[in-house]
Design a protein around this motif. Structure first.
Motif, PDB file in Angstrom:
ATOM      1  N   PRO A  51       1.000  -1.152   0.160  1.00 14.83           N
ATOM      2  CA  PRO A  51      -0.300  -0.147   0.047  1.00 14.83           C
ATOM      3  C   PRO A  51       0.985   0.934  -0.051  1.00 14.83           C
ATOM      4  O   PRO A  51       1.799   1.324   0.073  1.00 14.83           O
ATOM      5  CB  PRO A  51      -1.036  -0.047   1.563  1.00 14.83           C
ATOM      6  CG  PRO A  51      -0.505  -1.413   2.147  1.00 14.83           C
ATOM      7  CD  PRO A  51       0.403  -2.233   1.542  1.00 14.83           C
ATOM      8  N   GLU A  53       0.387   5.235   1.270  1.00 15.92           N
ATOM      9  CA  GLU A  53      -0.156   6.345   2.441  1.00 15.92           C
ATOM     10  C   GLU A  53      -1.457   6.936   1.345  1.00 15.92           C
ATOM     11  O   GLU A  53      -0.756   7.606   0.394  1.00 15.92           O
ATOM     12  CB  GLU A  53       0.628   7.683   3.414  1.00 15.92           C
ATOM     13  CG  GLU A  53       0.903   6.564   4.537  1.00 15.92           C
ATOM     14  CD  GLU A  53      -0.333   6.068   5.114  1.00 15.92           C
ATOM     15  OE1 GLU A  53      -0.859   6.554   5.407  1.00 15.92           O
ATOM     16  OE2 GLU A  53      -0.114   5.373   6.389  1.00 15.92           O
ATOM     17  N   LYS A  54      -1.859   7.473   2.014  1.00 13.90           N
ATOM     18  CA  LYS A  54      -3.271   8.581   1.262  1.00 13.90           C
ATOM     19  C   LYS A  54      -2.890   9.713   0.982  1.00 13.90           C
ATOM     20  O   LYS A  54      -2.906  10.502  -0.137  1.00 13.90           O
ATOM     21  CB  LYS A  54      -4.442   8.669   1.364  1.00 13.90           C
ATOM     22  CG  LYS A  54      -6.198   9.533   0.932  1.00 13.90           C
ATOM     23  CD  LYS A  54      -7.169   9.310   1.073  1.00 13.90           C
ATOM     24  CE  LYS A  54      -8.030  10.228   1.208  1.00 13.90           C
ATOM     25  NZ  LYS A  54      -8.438  11.116   2.048  1.00 13.90           N
ATOM     26  N   GLU A  55      -2.147  10.271   2.147  1.00 13.08           N
ATOM     27  CA  GLU A  55      -1.320  11.355   1.882  1.00 13.08           C
ATOM     28  C   GLU A  55      -0.821  11.292   0.986  1.00 13.08           C
ATOM     29  O   GLU A  55      -0.275  12.440   0.206  1.00 13.08           O
ATOM     30  CB  GLU A  55      -1.113  12.042   3.236  1.00 13.08           C
ATOM     31  CG  GLU A  55      -0.333  13.137   3.933  1.00 13.08           C
ATOM     32  CD  GLU A  55       0.325  13.112   4.714  1.00 13.08           C
ATOM     33  OE1 GLU A  55       0.376  12.360   5.986  1.00 13.08           O
ATOM     34  OE2 GLU A  55       1.018  14.422   5.133  1.00 13.08           O
ATOM     35  N   ILE A  57      -0.278  10.473  -1.876  1.00 11.47           N
ATOM     36  CA  ILE A  57      -1.512  10.392  -3.106  1.00 11.47           C
ATOM     37  C   ILE A  57      -1.850  11.795  -3.380  1.00 11.47           C
ATOM     38  O   ILE A  57      -2.289  13.094  -4.672  1.00 11.47           O
ATOM     39  CB  ILE A  57      -2.652   9.966  -3.165  1.00 11.47           C
ATOM     40  CG1 ILE A  57      -1.734   7.739  -3.389  1.00 11.47           C
ATOM     41  CG2 ILE A  57      -3.644  10.044  -4.495  1.00 11.47           C
ATOM     42  CD1 ILE A  57      -0.974   7.252  -4.831  1.00 11.47           C
ATOM     43  N   GLU A  58      -2.470  12.657  -2.078  1.00  7.40           N
ATOM     44  CA  GLU A  58      -2.757  14.416  -2.237  1.00  7.40           C
ATOM     45  C   GLU A  58      -1.492  15.327  -2.081  1.00  7.40           C
ATOM     46  O   GLU A  58      -1.539  16.083  -2.744  1.00  7.40           O
ATOM     47  CB  GLU A  58      -3.398  13.796  -0.791  1.00  7.40           C
ATOM     48  CG  GLU A  58      -4.667  13.205  -0.409  1.00  7.40           C
ATOM     49  CD  GLU A  58      -4.637  13.203   1.698  1.00  7.40           C
ATOM     50  OE1 GLU A  58      -6.247  13.356   1.261  1.00  7.40           O
ATOM     51  OE2 GLU A  58      -3.829  14.060   2.149  1.00  7.40           O
ATOM     52  N   CYS A  79      -8.986  11.421  -9.906  1.00  5.36           N
ATOM     53  CA  CYS A  79      -9.993  10.438  -8.989  1.00  5.36           C
ATOM     54  C   CYS A  79      -8.882   9.606  -8.679  1.00  5.36           C
ATOM     55  O   CYS A  79      -8.374   9.027  -9.520  1.00  5.36           O
ATOM     56  CB  CYS A  79     -11.072   9.645 -10.142  1.00  5.36           C
ATOM     57  SG  CYS A  79     -11.662  11.069 -10.872  1.00  5.36           S
ATOM     58  N   ALA A  80      -8.757   9.261  -7.895  1.00  4.32           N
ATOM     59  CA  ALA A  80      -7.363   8.244  -6.950  1.00  4.32           C
ATOM     60  C   ALA A  80      -8.239   7.098  -6.467  1.00  4.32           C
ATOM     61  O   ALA A  80      -9.409   7.314  -5.566  1.00  4.32           O
ATOM     62  CB  ALA A  80      -6.998   9.538  -5.734  1.00  4.32           C
ATOM     63  N   SER A  82      -8.418   3.674  -5.213  1.00  2.00           N
ATOM     64  CA  SER A  82      -7.742   2.412  -3.891  1.00  2.00           C
ATOM     65  C   SER A  82      -9.076   1.536  -3.733  1.00  2.00           C
ATOM     66  O   SER A  82      -8.460   0.567  -3.696  1.00  2.00           O
ATOM     67  CB  SER A  82      -6.885   3.091  -2.587  1.00  2.00           C
ATOM     68  OG  SER A  82      -8.278   3.208  -1.706  1.00  2.00           O
ATOM     69  N   ASN A  83      -9.826   1.775  -4.117  1.00  2.00           N
ATOM     70  CA  ASN A  83     -10.997   0.781  -3.706  1.00  2.00           C
ATOM     71  C   ASN A  83     -11.235  -0.603  -4.643  1.00  2.00           C
ATOM     72  O   ASN A  83     -11.263  -0.332  -6.053  1.00  2.00           O
ATOM     73  CB  ASN A  83     -12.401   1.546  -4.497  1.00  2.00           C
ATOM     74  CG  ASN A  83     -13.604   0.695  -3.719  1.00  2.00           C
ATOM     75  OD1 ASN A  83     -13.493  -0.401  -4.589  1.00  2.00           O
ATOM     76  ND2 ASN A  83     -14.923   0.604  -2.719  1.00  2.00           N
ATOM     77  N   TRP A 131      -3.107   2.112  -5.764  1.00  2.00           N
ATOM     78  CA  TRP A 131      -4.206   3.173  -6.278  1.00  2.00           C
ATOM     79  C   TRP A 131      -3.459   3.605  -7.959  1.00  2.00           C
ATOM     80  O   TRP A 131      -2.994   3.265  -9.226  1.00  2.00           O
ATOM     81  CB  TRP A 131      -3.097   4.936  -5.713  1.00  2.00           C
ATOM     82  CG  TRP A 131      -3.062   5.422  -4.823  1.00  2.00           C
ATOM     83  CD1 TRP A 131      -2.586   4.354  -3.393  1.00  2.00           C
ATOM     84  CD2 TRP A 131      -4.356   5.329  -4.033  1.00  2.00           C
ATOM     85  NE1 TRP A 131      -2.618   4.729  -2.351  1.00  2.00           N
ATOM     86  CE2 TRP A 131      -3.226   5.261  -2.237  1.00  2.00           C
ATOM     87  CE3 TRP A 131      -5.927   6.544  -4.388  1.00  2.00           C
ATOM     88  CZ2 TRP A 131      -4.521   5.827  -1.215  1.00  2.00           C
ATOM     89  CZ3 TRP A 131      -6.277   6.744  -2.925  1.00  2.00           C
ATOM     90  CH2 TRP A 131      -5.876   6.572  -1.596  1.00  2.00           C
TER      91      TRP A 131
END
Ligand code: IYR
Length: 230
Positions: A51, A53-55, A57-58, A79-80, A82-83, A131
């Motif tokens: 994985p 971290e979302k941060e 990607i942000e 559009c990011a 990860s789902n 992602w």
């Protein structure tokens, strides 16, 4: 004399912009180092499922969104995804299009040109990468009263933003691939995007498989890609 922090140009407020002063020597050093760093970038098709971290990607999306754009309209949405369920839907739809491409839509010459990359219709990276960033271009914006307002130089603007996104991904120690499943309209459906957005580019983002291999291809040298008029 005191330097004002702002001034009016043609009736519009302009604010003082401070640019770091860099010597010629330092400029040579920095540009050479950055070139070296970017020249190490490779498109990668084999991703680790590790994985991210979302941060991160942000941050990389915010970097991409610093790109210049026609009339500063910023005609993009990142559009990011990860789902894993959505990633699976994207993979199934993309592979269906790619099978069509490889079996009937692409010319023999095109397929010959791609041989060195060893690509085919299977796109496991669409599920393996932690992602997927689907870059949408906005042909127009919708104003309060629902009226459409066209954007300017949309392809150029979004292309520049994607270049900056790829640079930010590389700087973050991650890898990506510019993937353009074609046609791409299935992405609008899967992601339920509004009518003023069109898919532009799909970038899987993550860590590479370990070990990872890339095609033995090389970049054109400076002489081939430039012409100086001194
Ligand atoms: N879209 C296909 C084919 C493809 C086309 C080009 I141009 C490439 O540089 C790589 C692949 C695919 O993704 O396999």
């Amino acid at each position: 004399m005191k330097i004002p922090k702002e001034k009016s140009i043609k009736g519009h407020r302009h604010i003082k912009y401070d640019v770091e002063s860099v010597s010629q020597e330092e400029s040579i050093l920095r540009s050479a180092n950055f070139y070296k760093e970017m020249n190490h970038r490779r498109s990668v098709r084999e991703f680790s499922t590790q994985p991210v971290e979302k941060e991160v990607i942000e941050n990389i999306i915010q970097t991409a969104s610093t790109a210049p754009s026609g009339a500063h309209k910023q005609p993009w949405v990142f559009c990011a995804v990860s789902n894993s369920n959505i990633k699976k839907q994207i993979r199934i739809a993309a592979e269906a299009e790619e099978r069509e491409n490889y079996t009937s839509r692409m010319s023999e010459r095109w397929k010959e040109d791609l041989e060195v990359l060893a690509t085919d219709a299977d796109k496991p990276f669409l599920e393996n990468a932690p992602w997927l960033i689907v870059v949408m271009k906005k042909a127009y914006d919708i104003k309060e009263k629902g009226e459409k307002q066209n954007n300017y130089y949309v392809n150029e603007s979004v292309g520049i933003a994607c270049g900056m996104l790829i640079t930010a991904i590389h700087k973050a120690g991650l890898v990506t691939l510019t993937h353009t499943p074609s046609p791409m309209n299935f992405l609008s459906k899967v992601l339920k995007r509004p009518a003023n957005e069109r898919p532009y580019l799909l970038l899987p983002v993550g860590y590479p498989q370990n070990p990872v291999y890339v095609p033995d291809i090389h970049r054109k040298d400076l002489k081939k890609v430039s012409d100086f008029y001194l």
